[in-house]
Motif scaffolding. Structure first.
Motif: not given
Lengths: 106, 448
Positions: A6-7, A25-26, A30-31, A102, A105
């Motif tokens: 997902d990342l 990373a997207y 995410a990074w 996470d 996040r």
């Protein structure tokens, strides 16, 4: 927990008995998670039943990418491996199954 | 300001698709069409072919590719560069000239790079160390079938300067094959590390063809690729100052963006600050990939450092045989029956007196790609695969033979066994050879 899937996205390459697998990373959030949590130790643990290691990790902040070099991972080398996937092309998708904390996040 | 040079990738491996190269050739939109067709052991395999027939030893698809693209390339003034010469570049050049004549294209000049074959040098230097394990190469010499140095863009440039519409080489480093046209066209100095780095980064992005235009990328619903079936091959636009844009033909399928380019930029790279080619040491840690319009990505920030004093050499050697068999099971207790099958096959091989240095049992659908994983539910159907390594060809043949016999002699409901397969293993190792020992040459092939 969050899946690497997902990342970011991933591709695997081969040289001899070494598999090199990157995660891109997207986005910036995410990074941050990948950079903090996707350690060489976690990657080694995920591949421990396939590869003997060691694992070396390289950070590429401008590309928001990590590059993992996993040694002794391809059954003695692409050209002599007994494996169905001699090149370890499918090993990129094992990286994406790793789950990470996470905490920060949003 | 001179226009950027447009370099198209015609293939990313020996068995690559043909249509995208045909589209590039027909478009007239590129100055060069470069086919990279040599995996690590392709040259070793073709060296064996050449030993059986001295007019063979180039990659088997060379005639098919050239028949498909030569007419358009000659008409459009697109020059062709390829390493399809493999173990026999002069024979590849002669075949190319024959194809051109047969197509009614006349007597075309074909330039050749040779001298990458360093097997005699390696035989005289048994002390050279294998990179992966530090052992001397001596123990491989009796089984060695090839030793080839990865030549650089400097040698290829000399061949391009001969002016032929087609240039064929043997082993050349993959990115060097794409750097060479820029080096030649812009007359860059061979110690202009920044431009060499830019051209090498472009070459690295182009060398696997579709892998930068949407191949090896799609994951439906997550990472979609438009019209993957018609995925085109990339074009690199390289400017005199080392500016690089990666793109593709507008009417082809696929996608070129930062995501596809990042995956390919890092592909098969180890330390991204030190990617070693025969031309330079490339550092991509400061590279930025920015959008330059739809399906156009600008590549900037590649840094280069002086090349090493060595050529990397791939040594190919025979390493016994792999025998393989497969058979499938489905329904209740399918996995139990597949496991019993594996035990019985191995026992029958033992009873016949065969032994194997390594045996691998895969349950396809469970553990063949990522190994045994915890808490996996049993699938409804499973395919058993048994692969064994041996020096004995008969022992290798027996693996598939005994697996196929499980249709009749094994657990209930085994079906769809594969034809028994035996592969002679051509393994490779790498070593480093001082550059000055290697004497490449370039010439125009007159025969064929």
């Amino acid at each position: 927990m969050v899946r690497v899937y997902d990342l970011g996205h991933s591709r695997a390459g081969d040289k001899g008995d070494t598999s090199s697998i990157m995660v891109v990373a997207y986005d910036a959030a995410a990074w941050e998670v990948l950079r903090r949590e996707l350690t060489a130790e976690r990657v080694m643990a995920a591949y421990a039943h396939i590869a003997r290691g060691p694992v070396t990790r390289y950070e590429l902040p401008k590309l928001k990418a990590l590059n993992f070099v996993i040694e002794r991972a391809l059954g003695g080398g692409v050209t002599r491996s007994l494996a169905q996937d001699m090149h370890g092309k499918s090993l990129s998708t094992l990286m994406l199954t790793i789950e990470l904390p996470d905490g920060n996040r949003p | 300001m001179r226009k950027p040079l447009r370099i198209g990738a015609g293939a990313g491996f020996a068995d690559d698709r043909l249509a995208p190269a045909v589209e590039l050739a027909a478009s007239g939109a590129i100055d060069w069409l470069v086919f990279e067709c040599l995996a690590e052991r392709t040259v070793a395999r073709e060296n064996q072919t050449r030993q059986k027939n001295p007019e063979l030893g180039y990659t088997p698809y060379l005639p098919m590719r050239f028949e498909a693209v030569l007419p358009d390339c000659l008409k459009n003034g697109t020059r062709i560069l390829t390493n399809m010469g493999a173990a026999n570049p002069p024979a590849a050049a002669r075949m190319t000239r024959r194809i051109a004549r047969d197509l009614g294209l006349g007597d075309i000049a074909c330039a050749v790079v040779q001298g990458d074959d360093v097997s005699e040098l390696v035989r005289r230097r048994p002390d050279l160390k294998i990179l992966e394990n530090g052992e001397p190469v001596e123990s491989l010499l009796p089984r060695m079938v090839s030793a080839n140095a990865y030549l650089g863009a400097d040698v290829v440039r000399q061949a391009l300067a001969l002016g032929a519409p087609v240039t064929v080489t043997g082993r050349v480093a993959d990115p060097s094959l794409f750097l060479a046209p820029a080096l030649y066209h812009f007359n860059w100095d061979y110690d202009d590390w920044q431009r060499l780095a830019a051209g090498t980064a472009a070459g690295h992005l182009l060398e696997c063809a579709a892998q930068v235009t949407g191949g090896c990328f799609a994951d439906p619903g997550k990472k979609d690729v438009e019209d993957l079936a018609r995925c085109g091959f990339p074009i690199g636009e390289v400017a005199a100052d080392g500016g690089v844009v990666i793109t593709k033909l507008p009417d082809s399928g696929g996608r070129v963006d930062a995501a596809t380019c990042t995956e390919q930029l890092l592909y098969e790279m180890h330390d991204p600050a030190s990617y070693i080619t025969p031309d330079c040491v490339l550092d991509i840690t400061d590279v930025e990939l920015t959008s330059d319009g739809k399906n156009r990505v600008r590549v900037s920030g590649a840094r280069g450092w002086p090349r090493t004093p060595f050529y990397k050499v791939t040594v190919g050697y025979t390493d016994g045989y792999i025998g393989e068999g497969q058979v499938s099971y489905a329904g209740i207790n399918a996995v139990g029956r597949a496991k019993l099958c594996a035990e019985v096959v191995q026992e029958r091989l033992r009873l016949r007196g065969f032994s194997y240095s390594e045996t691998r049992v895969d349950l396809i659908g469970i553990s063949s790609l990522h190994g045994e994983r915890p808490n996996q539910p049993e699938p409804y159907e499973v395919r058993l695969r048994i692969a064994c390594r041996t020096e004995n060809r008969k022992a290798a043949e027996a693996v598939g033979f005994e697996t196929r016999a499980m249709h009749v002699n094994g657990p209930a409901g085994g079906g769809g066994a594969s034809e028994p397969s035996v592969r002679e293993i051509l393994a490779v190792q790498s070593l480093l050879l001082p550059r000055e020992l290697v004497r490449p040459e370039v010439f125009i092939e007159e025969g064929g």
